[in-house]
Write a protein that holds these residues in place. Structure first.
Motif, PDB file in Angstrom:
ATOM      1  N   ILE A 158     -41.467 -12.033 -41.274  1.00 41.71           N
ATOM      2  CA  ILE A 158     -40.526 -12.889 -40.540  1.00 41.71           C
ATOM      3  C   ILE A 158     -39.668 -12.042 -39.636  1.00 41.71           C
ATOM      4  CG2 ILE A 158     -38.571 -14.475 -40.791  1.00 41.71           C
ATOM      5  CD1 ILE A 158     -39.837 -15.429 -43.410  1.00 41.71           C
ATOM      6  N   THR A 159     -39.197 -10.916 -40.137  1.00 40.70           N
ATOM      7  CA  THR A 159     -38.395 -10.003 -39.322  1.00 40.70           C
ATOM      8  C   THR A 159     -39.239  -9.351 -38.239  1.00 40.70           C
ATOM      9  OG1 THR A 159     -36.878  -9.581 -41.165  1.00 40.70           O
ATOM     10  CG2 THR A 159     -36.967  -7.909 -39.437  1.00 40.70           C
ATOM     11  N   VAL A 160     -40.516  -9.105 -38.526  1.00 44.27           N
ATOM     12  CA  VAL A 160     -41.428  -8.546 -37.529  1.00 44.27           C
ATOM     13  C   VAL A 160     -41.691  -9.539 -36.395  1.00 44.27           C
ATOM     14  CG1 VAL A 160     -43.805  -7.728 -37.172  1.00 44.27           C
ATOM     15  CG2 VAL A 160     -42.520  -6.985 -39.162  1.00 44.27           C
ATOM     16  N   GLY A 161     -41.595 -10.833 -36.693  1.00 45.18           N
ATOM     17  CA  GLY A 161     -41.843 -11.845 -35.671  1.00 45.18           C
ATOM     18  C   GLY A 161     -43.256 -12.380 -35.671  1.00 45.18           C
ATOM     19  N   THR A 162     -43.964 -12.213 -36.773  1.00 47.06           N
ATOM     20  CA  THR A 162     -45.337 -12.708 -36.878  1.00 47.06           C
ATOM     21  C   THR A 162     -45.407 -14.202 -36.547  1.00 47.06           C
ATOM     22  OG1 THR A 162     -45.859 -11.056 -38.549  1.00 47.06           O
ATOM     23  CG2 THR A 162     -47.280 -12.993 -38.463  1.00 47.06           C
ATOM     24  N   THR A 163     -46.355 -14.561 -35.729  1.00 46.17           N
ATOM     25  CA  THR A 163     -46.671 -15.909 -35.209  1.00 46.17           C
ATOM     26  C   THR A 163     -45.770 -16.336 -34.062  1.00 46.17           C
ATOM     27  OG1 THR A 163     -45.313 -17.356 -36.649  1.00 46.17           O
ATOM     28  CG2 THR A 163     -47.466 -16.634 -37.520  1.00 46.17           C
ATOM     29  N   SER A 164     -44.737 -15.574 -33.721  1.00 48.36           N
ATOM     30  CA  SER A 164     -43.964 -15.916 -32.520  1.00 48.36           C
ATOM     31  C   SER A 164     -44.704 -15.379 -31.297  1.00 48.36           C
ATOM     32  CB  SER A 164     -42.541 -15.367 -32.595  1.00 48.36           C
ATOM     33  OG  SER A 164     -42.526 -13.950 -32.520  1.00 48.36           O
ATOM     34  N   SER A 165     -44.300 -15.815 -30.125  1.00 49.53           N
ATOM     35  CA  SER A 165     -45.114 -15.570 -28.930  1.00 49.53           C
ATOM     36  C   SER A 165     -45.226 -14.097 -28.557  1.00 49.53           C
ATOM     37  CB  SER A 165     -44.558 -16.370 -27.750  1.00 49.53           C
ATOM     38  OG  SER A 165     -43.240 -15.945 -27.431  1.00 49.53           O
ATOM     39  N   LYS A 166     -44.171 -13.313 -28.764  1.00 52.94           N
ATOM     40  CA  LYS A 166     -44.208 -11.898 -28.420  1.00 52.94           C
ATOM     41  C   LYS A 166     -43.882 -11.027 -29.630  1.00 52.94           C
ATOM     42  CE  LYS A 166     -43.102 -12.344 -23.464  1.00 52.94           C
ATOM     43  NZ  LYS A 166     -42.991 -13.806 -23.381  1.00 52.94           N
ATOM     44  N   ASN A 167     -44.214 -11.531 -30.807  1.00 54.33           N
ATOM     45  CA  ASN A 167     -44.009 -10.780 -32.049  1.00 54.33           C
ATOM     46  C   ASN A 167     -42.566 -10.255 -32.139  1.00 54.33           C
ATOM     47  OD1 ASN A 167     -47.153 -10.321 -31.336  1.00 54.33           O
ATOM     48  ND2 ASN A 167     -46.873 -10.459 -33.533  1.00 54.33           N
ATOM     49  N   ALA A 168     -42.404  -8.959 -32.255  1.00 52.73           N
ATOM     50  CA  ALA A 168     -41.074  -8.401 -32.489  1.00 52.73           C
ATOM     51  C   ALA A 168     -40.078  -8.784 -31.404  1.00 52.73           C
ATOM     52  CB  ALA A 168     -41.158  -6.878 -32.601  1.00 52.73           C
ATOM     53  N   LEU A 169     -40.553  -8.962 -30.173  1.00 55.25           N
ATOM     54  CA  LEU A 169     -39.644  -9.221 -29.058  1.00 55.25           C
ATOM     55  C   LEU A 169     -39.144 -10.658 -29.015  1.00 55.25           C
ATOM     56  CD1 LEU A 169     -41.210  -6.569 -28.194  1.00 55.25           C
ATOM     57  CD2 LEU A 169     -40.584  -7.190 -25.851  1.00 55.25           C
ATOM     58  N   THR A 170     -39.761 -11.550 -29.778  1.00 56.96           N
ATOM     59  CA  THR A 170     -39.266 -12.927 -29.855  1.00 56.96           C
ATOM     60  C   THR A 170     -38.772 -13.245 -31.262  1.00 56.96           C
ATOM     61  OG1 THR A 170     -41.648 -13.492 -29.908  1.00 56.96           O
ATOM     62  CG2 THR A 170     -40.419 -14.053 -27.922  1.00 56.96           C
ATOM     63  N   ALA A 171     -38.587 -12.212 -32.097  1.00 61.83           N
ATOM     64  CA  ALA A 171     -38.043 -12.391 -33.435  1.00 61.83           C
ATOM     65  C   ALA A 171     -36.518 -12.354 -33.385  1.00 61.83           C
ATOM     66  CB  ALA A 171     -38.565 -11.305 -34.366  1.00 61.83           C
ATOM     67  N   TYR A 172     -35.897 -12.909 -34.415  1.00 62.80           N
ATOM     68  CA  TYR A 172     -34.439 -13.059 -34.412  1.00 62.80           C
ATOM     69  C   TYR A 172     -33.700 -11.727 -34.313  1.00 62.80           C
ATOM     70  CZ  TYR A 172     -34.551 -11.795 -39.390  1.00 62.80           C
ATOM     71  OH  TYR A 172     -34.741 -11.139 -40.580  1.00 62.80           O
ATOM     72  N   GLY A 173     -34.282 -10.648 -34.851  1.00 68.72           N
ATOM     73  CA  GLY A 173     -33.611  -9.353 -34.776  1.00 68.72           C
ATOM     74  C   GLY A 173     -33.487  -8.854 -33.353  1.00 68.72           C
ATOM     75  N   TRP A 174     -34.611  -8.890 -32.642  1.00 68.99           N
ATOM     76  CA  TRP A 174     -34.601  -8.464 -31.237  1.00 68.99           C
ATOM     77  C   TRP A 174     -33.682  -9.382 -30.424  1.00 68.99           C
ATOM     78  CZ3 TRP A 174     -37.688  -4.548 -28.801  1.00 68.99           C
ATOM     79  CH2 TRP A 174     -37.579  -4.512 -27.408  1.00 68.99           C
ATOM     80  N   LEU A 175     -33.805 -10.680 -30.619  1.00 68.26           N
ATOM     81  CA  LEU A 175     -33.006 -11.629 -29.844  1.00 68.26           C
ATOM     82  C   LEU A 175     -31.516 -11.447 -30.117  1.00 68.26           C
ATOM     83  CD1 LEU A 175     -35.144 -14.881 -30.287  1.00 68.26           C
ATOM     84  CD2 LEU A 175     -35.151 -13.306 -28.343  1.00 68.26           C
ATOM     85  N   THR A 176     -31.152 -11.211 -31.377  1.00 66.73           N
ATOM     86  CA  THR A 176     -29.749 -11.015 -31.721  1.00 66.73           C
ATOM     87  C   THR A 176     -29.208  -9.751 -31.065  1.00 66.73           C
ATOM     88  OG1 THR A 176     -29.946 -12.192 -33.822  1.00 66.73           O
ATOM     89  CG2 THR A 176     -28.135 -10.622 -33.623  1.00 66.73           C
ATOM     90  N   GLY A 177     -29.970  -8.669 -31.151  1.00 64.03           N
ATOM     91  CA  GLY A 177     -29.537  -7.425 -30.526  1.00 64.03           C
ATOM     92  C   GLY A 177     -29.360  -7.560 -29.028  1.00 64.03           C
ATOM     93  N   GLU A 178     -30.319  -8.227 -28.377  1.00 66.13           N
ATOM     94  CA  GLU A 178     -30.220  -8.408 -26.932  1.00 66.13           C
ATOM     95  C   GLU A 178     -29.034  -9.289 -26.571  1.00 66.13           C
ATOM     96  OE1 GLU A 178     -32.585  -7.044 -24.313  1.00 66.13           O
ATOM     97  OE2 GLU A 178     -32.374  -5.749 -26.065  1.00 66.13           O
ATOM     98  N   GLN A 179     -28.804 -10.342 -27.340  1.00 61.72           N
ATOM     99  CA  GLN A 179     -27.677 -11.231 -27.048  1.00 61.72           C
ATOM    100  C   GLN A 179     -26.347 -10.502 -27.180  1.00 61.72           C
ATOM    101  OE1 GLN A 179     -27.754 -15.285 -28.604  1.00 61.72           O
ATOM    102  NE2 GLN A 179     -25.594 -15.141 -29.161  1.00 61.72           N
ATOM    103  N   LEU A 180     -26.254  -9.606 -28.153  1.00 66.46           N
ATOM    104  CA  LEU A 180     -25.006  -8.878 -28.371  1.00 66.46           C
ATOM    105  C   LEU A 180     -24.888  -7.642 -27.489  1.00 66.46           C
ATOM    106  CD1 LEU A 180     -24.735  -9.051 -32.267  1.00 66.46           C
ATOM    107  CD2 LEU A 180     -23.695 -10.552 -30.563  1.00 66.46           C
TER     108      LEU A 180
END
Length: 469
Positions: A158-180
């Motif tokens: 889930i943290t890796v972003g498996t099944t999301s469109s860009k894996n790690a780059l569309t996972a909540y960790g990456w998105l949270t870091g980018e937003q902040l």
């Protein structure tokens, strides 16, 4: 060979840390892996000075550069995500050798570059080996513009972003870091557990100490970076591998201690798993650490975070799910990066309940500063500071106010909140129950709003009206 690619031959005799091997040092600006202008975020294996290898999901590099083109030197076939000048992330598959990231030349001037490699469940798709950048003749790299703050996200697929469109780059960790606007990295492994099991489930907690997810990975050099916050999301897979409640809770306590040993000042946020597995055990582990004196560890209740259409299967969030998680998580992480209170061993939390008897301040001898510190569509973060202006301490407190815009508190820290209609009550935590004469108590929260979000102006502390400042 182009100047942008030359290794500084004049600098010799350097020793690669931990190897005893003499190597040439890279010249700043030349685009080689050792170029000081390139920021490598996450866990990169730098054993080979001419080929850096990212390990774990979410590792990436950032740099600036001059000229009109930029090319990536790759050893073997790989799938690459990249962004130029902060634009949309682009994806190129099965590339190797010298990969042109600018088939259409850029305008002459200064530019920025981000590169990350595609991962599947924690293991990279192809040969993720960075061998440098190729720039225009006479061009050079420029210092990367990266935040001094770093957040590490530890979990499973889930943290890796498996099944999301860009894996790690569309996972909540990456998105949270980018937003902040902070550096961020994901230490995740598909199918990973908190506790290693006899049937082969890998302990992400144990591998946290390693450079990569492989059992043969070298120990990670924690002097490479220091995390300011660590977000843990583990437990989803342990249940299916038969990990008992007692073993899970003990393992979680041990892992928190491990993280604390490596990052003495980091905020540690333990997420309730989205499947609700081991929620009570996770919360109990956090409470154990709080009671032991570590106030900078927090349990994060994730109830209601995922919308009904936020999963791509029965477990993994889709893009919408990760975005919904980010909307809830980002303000909580932000609050921990800029805490309103400073943890102190002398005022550590205990397992006792809040005092039942409260001391009101004299009339007119308290003030409340209510600030909206972050706001986004439909949500906001608030920080509240109570000042006791009396000559005697307040022992146990309950602050009340009413919202005028239909706002709702969704999450709080350093206080317990309840809400009935528009009326909100925030009560002290065990460790900040006493407000000394002239002292303060602070807490924060996140909330939702619809059409308007005015700040309240009428506050009462233990039944006594306080001035709004």
């Amino acid at each position: 060979m182009r100047a942008a690619l030359r290794i500084a031959a004049a600098v010799t005799g350097a020793v690669l840390a931990g190897t005893g091997v003499a190597v040439a040092l890279a010249a700043t600006g030349d685009g080689s892996p050792g170029d000081a202008n390139i920021a490598f975020v996450g866990r990169w294996d730098r054993t080979n000075s001419s080929a850096y290898v990212p390990n774990w999901a979410g590792a990436y590099l950032r740099t600036g550069f001059t000229g009109t083109t930029v090319k990536l030197k790759q050893r073997g076939t790989i799938d690459v995500y990249f962004s130029i000048d902060g634009g949309a992330v682009q994806y190129t598959q099965n590339v190797s050798g010298t990969v042109n990231l600018t088939p259409t030349k850029l305008a002459a001037g200064n530019h920025t570059l981000m590169v990350s490699y595609r991962v599947v469940a924690g293991s990279y798709t192809g040969d993720a080996v960075f061998q440098g950048l190729v720039l225009d003749s006479g061009a050079k790299t420029l210092p990367a513009n990266v935040s001094p703050k770093l957040v590490e996200f530890v979990g499973d697929s889930i943290t890796v972003g498996t099944t999301s469109s860009k894996n790690a780059l569309t996972a909540y960790g990456w998105l949270t870091g980018e937003q902040l606007g902070v550096r961020h990295t994901q230490i995740g492994y598909g199918g990973g557990c908190l506790v290693a099991t006899a049937d082969g489930c890998v302990s992400v907690a144990a591998q946290f100490l390693k450079t990569g997810y492989s059992s043969t990975s070298a120990n990670w050099d924690f002097s490479r970076y220091t995390a300011d916050a660590v977000v843990i999301n583990l437990g989803t897979n342990d249940k299916s591998h038969g990990v008992s409640s007692a073993d899970f809770q003990a393992g979680y306590v041990a892992f928190i201690k491990t993280v604390r040993g490596k990052y003495p000042n980091a905020a540690i946020l333990a997420l309730e798993t989205f499947s609700k597995r081991y929620a009570a055990e996770t919360q109990a582990a956090v409470a154990t650490q709080n009671t032991a004196g570590d106030r900078n560890v927090y349990y994060v209740n994730t109830e209601g975070w995922l919308p009904s259409d936020g999963l791509s299967d029965s477990v993994h969030p889709n893009d919408k799910g990760h975005q919904a998680i980010t909307a809830k998580l980002a303000p909580i992480v932000a609050a921990r990066l800029t805490p309103t209170t400073s943890p102190s061993a002398s005022t550590s939390p205990s397992s006792s309940t809040s005092p039942s008897a409260t001391t009101p301040p004299p009339a007119g001898r308290c003030s409340v500063a209510y600030k909206i510190t972050n706001s986004w569509q439909g949500g906001f973060q608030g920080d509240v500071t109570i000042t006791n202006q009396a000559s005697s301490a307040v022992n146990g407190w309950a602050l009340r106010w009413a919202f005028a815009g239909g706002q709702t508190v969704t999450q709080a820290w350093n206080a317990t909140t309840t809400q009935s209609g528009t009326a909100v009550t925030a009560s002290n935590a065990t460790w900040n129950a006493t407000i000394p004469a002239g002292g303060t108590a602070a807490f924060g929260f996140t909330g939702t709003w619809t059409s308007i979000n005015p700040a309240p102006t009428d506050f009462t502390l233990n039944g006594t009206r306080c001035a709004a400042v």
